[in-house]
Design an enzyme around this catalytic site. Sequence first.
Site: not given
Ligand SMILES: Cc1cc2nc3c(=O)[nH]c(=O)nc-3n(C[C@H](O)[C@H](O)[C@H](O)COP(=O)(O)O)c2cc1C
Length: 361
Positions: A106, A126, A128, A255
């Site tokens: 991230s 990744q 933002y 997400h």
């Molecule tokens: C605690 C947390 C932090 C996340 N941070 C990011 C992030 O910084 N960038 C991003 O693209 N997605 C982020 N996501 C989304 C994840 O990349 C992903 O799309 C998502 O967790 C998938 O769903 P799942 O956790 O149910 O498998 C985050 C998800 C969680 C749970």
Amino acid sequence: MSSPVALEDYEARAQALLPPQVWDFIAGGSGSEAAVRGNRQALDAVAVYPRVLGGGLTDTRTTLLGTPMALPFAVAPMAYQRLLHPDGELAMAEAAGQAGVPMMLSALSSCSVAEVAGTGVALWFQLYWLAERRRLEQLIEHAEDAGCAALAVTLDVPVLGRRRRDVRNEFALPVDVVAANLADGAASRAHLARPGESALAAHTSSLFGSSLSWADLEWLRGRTSLPLALKGILDPRDARRAVDLGADAVVVSNHGGRQLDAAPASITALPGVVAEVGQQCQVLLDSGIRSGTDVLRALALGASGVLVGRPLLWALAVDGAAGAAHALSLLGTEVCESLILAGCPDLAAARELRTTQGSCR
Ligand SMILES: Cc1cc2nc3c(=O)[nH]c(=O)nc-3n(C[C@H](O)[C@H](O)[C@H](O)COP(=O)(O)O)c2cc1C
């Protein structure tokens, strides 16, 4: 307690260990959390017709975004992993390296991209879309200099989804967890608790550009020669635009139910995106993957591979690098078992399986 035999076994263990507001940050979704529940319901509603006499499993390897990998999954980008374990992303990277799968780091990681790359893991970065172009360019340079093998831009965060748990908890980062790639340190907006708000949401608003456009992505495509993935696509028309501008992969994702609460489950959106662009780019999927069976479901619906999210955070919280490595190893074993049970010698065969999607199997 006996040792975990499924990724979900880590969930209650992690919840018991973590401070409630940290648990809420990882577990929570936006709004009523309908999209979180929807991911699970929709995955469970995918039935896969097994083939028989497939001749045994011969190969689980694939190459995604130019990166060869042992199994068709990678670690999803998840912010601030030092909230869960002092070793944070370094531990997650070590685990991914052991499993032979890539980690998508991230932009909001709590260990720097250079440090994480030092573990030797195959790393994707990744992004933002930071509002300040100069800072965005620095971030890209750091990722390139660290040897990242691919870039991904997350498109589904024009603003942070309203995560009610974080708002109720007035959640803010502790001083010892910082966005290590952004150099705004422990005094960032994400550390400033204010009544009635999530400091993370306030930080996001202050940092991200909400007006990211296709022209910006064209600029990025011209700026880097690394393979490029666009994450957070659900509508086939957006997938088409992604391919037209030269994306190498799209990540079909809601997400993890943390952005638009009304969004469809990623697995529901997958076939439409595969039909539109599956011949021209790789199609990855995340949101709700909890087992090898879920990975098989995604492959059968045309995914090239998947990203795994929360379960790896649970395992990281429980036992650091060893926990995350164990969870990845369990998932690998389950993927192999699912492929064998479905009569598939390899991943290409899994993509030929018949499926039904719906409440009635
Ligand atoms: C605690 C947390 C932090 C996340 N941070 C990011 C992030 O910084 N960038 C991003 O693209 N997605 C982020 N996501 C989304 C994840 O990349 C992903 O799309 C998502 O967790 C998938 O769903 P799942 O956790 O149910 O498998 C985050 C998800 C969680 C749970």
